[in-house]
Design an enzyme around this catalytic site. Sequence first.
Site, PDB file in Angstrom:
ATOM      1  N   GLU A 262      43.653  46.336  38.188  1.00  0.00           N
ATOM      2  CA  GLU A 262      43.826  47.783  38.061  1.00  0.00           C
ATOM      3  C   GLU A 262      45.116  48.095  37.311  1.00  0.00           C
ATOM      4  O   GLU A 262      46.157  47.525  37.640  1.00  0.00           O
ATOM      5  CB  GLU A 262      43.841  48.448  39.442  1.00  0.00           C
ATOM      6  N   HIS A 283      40.366  54.315  41.703  1.00  0.00           N
ATOM      7  CA  HIS A 283      41.040  54.100  42.999  1.00  0.00           C
ATOM      8  C   HIS A 283      41.521  55.424  43.602  1.00  0.00           C
ATOM      9  O   HIS A 283      42.688  55.575  43.989  1.00  0.00           O
ATOM     10  CB  HIS A 283      42.223  53.134  42.837  1.00  0.00           C
ATOM     11  N   ALA A 285      39.316  57.208  45.985  1.00  0.00           N
ATOM     12  CA  ALA A 285      38.439  57.596  47.097  1.00  0.00           C
ATOM     13  C   ALA A 285      39.223  58.190  48.260  1.00  0.00           C
ATOM     14  O   ALA A 285      38.786  59.153  48.890  1.00  0.00           O
ATOM     15  CB  ALA A 285      37.623  56.389  47.572  1.00  0.00           C
TER      16      ALA A 285
END
Length: 314
Positions: A262, A283, A285
């Site tokens: 990431e 990323h 959520a």
Amino acid sequence: MAEIVISEFITPEALALLEQHHSVHYDSTLWERDDDLAAVLRDARALIVRNKTQVGGGLIGAAARLEAVGRLGVGLDNIDVATCERRGIKVLPAHGANAAAVAEYVIGAALILLRGAFGATPRLTAGEWPREQLIGRQLEGKQLGLLGFGAIGQATAARARVFGMEIAAYDPGIPHDAPRWQTEARRMTFEELLETSDVLSLHLPLNEETRGALGGAALARMKPSAVLINTARGGIVDERALAAALRDGRLAGVALDVFETEPIDGGTGALFAGLENVLLTPHIAGVTEESNARVSDVTARNVLEVLASPDITA
């Protein structure tokens, strides 16, 4: 020198609470500069991070007075927990503070993937009417399988139950006689959960036991009609094997909020490029306006408690 160092984003309200009791060094980009972080942390009593700051043995060793590491979230794979424990440093995740946000993301992703109709706007505005092609499926009557049944898994189960879903879970960390297996979910083995779930949602930490747990062999056990949702950690899923399963029609869809690397690189992006049954998000959520406020407040209060600040209101 500051007593509390914050190397990533925290809300202004939580920052103000910390500053009422201690001197604070706040720089949301500090995680990008290892030497600067080590320098300001030398005399600090607490460090507050999200998931970008790598709290390894070297950084911990440079912080002789460190008493606490506050985690603005719940995953601890960026923190050397073992070294913290040896030093007597408290590691403080914000348990439960973003559970509702993640649970809503999972349900939303499941609705989109099973129904399969919500990406049709460009086709309709172009004059198409693909009604028969977009007849999808409902959540009602489907099995939600939860790999991991902690606070976030339970929050997800509660919301899925409202839609009439059947709930099953696998979590070796929960005793087989725990009450939640009687009231909240059917307890299954890892293999049973893979083979029977219509929606499989991951809520596991990333560690040596879980890394690569959803590889080619595990994915092959899933129903071709099933969808996979990962809001946990990217390293749990073999992304190459997952993309191959999607392209070969051996899996109906996937939502990925986390990735092994990431931000994702071109290679990872290329794996999923052109697939219509894929939802990719960066990323986020567990990150909403509301959860940011809760996570920041919980973390600030956790740190203040360890540092024994007086007059902290509930």
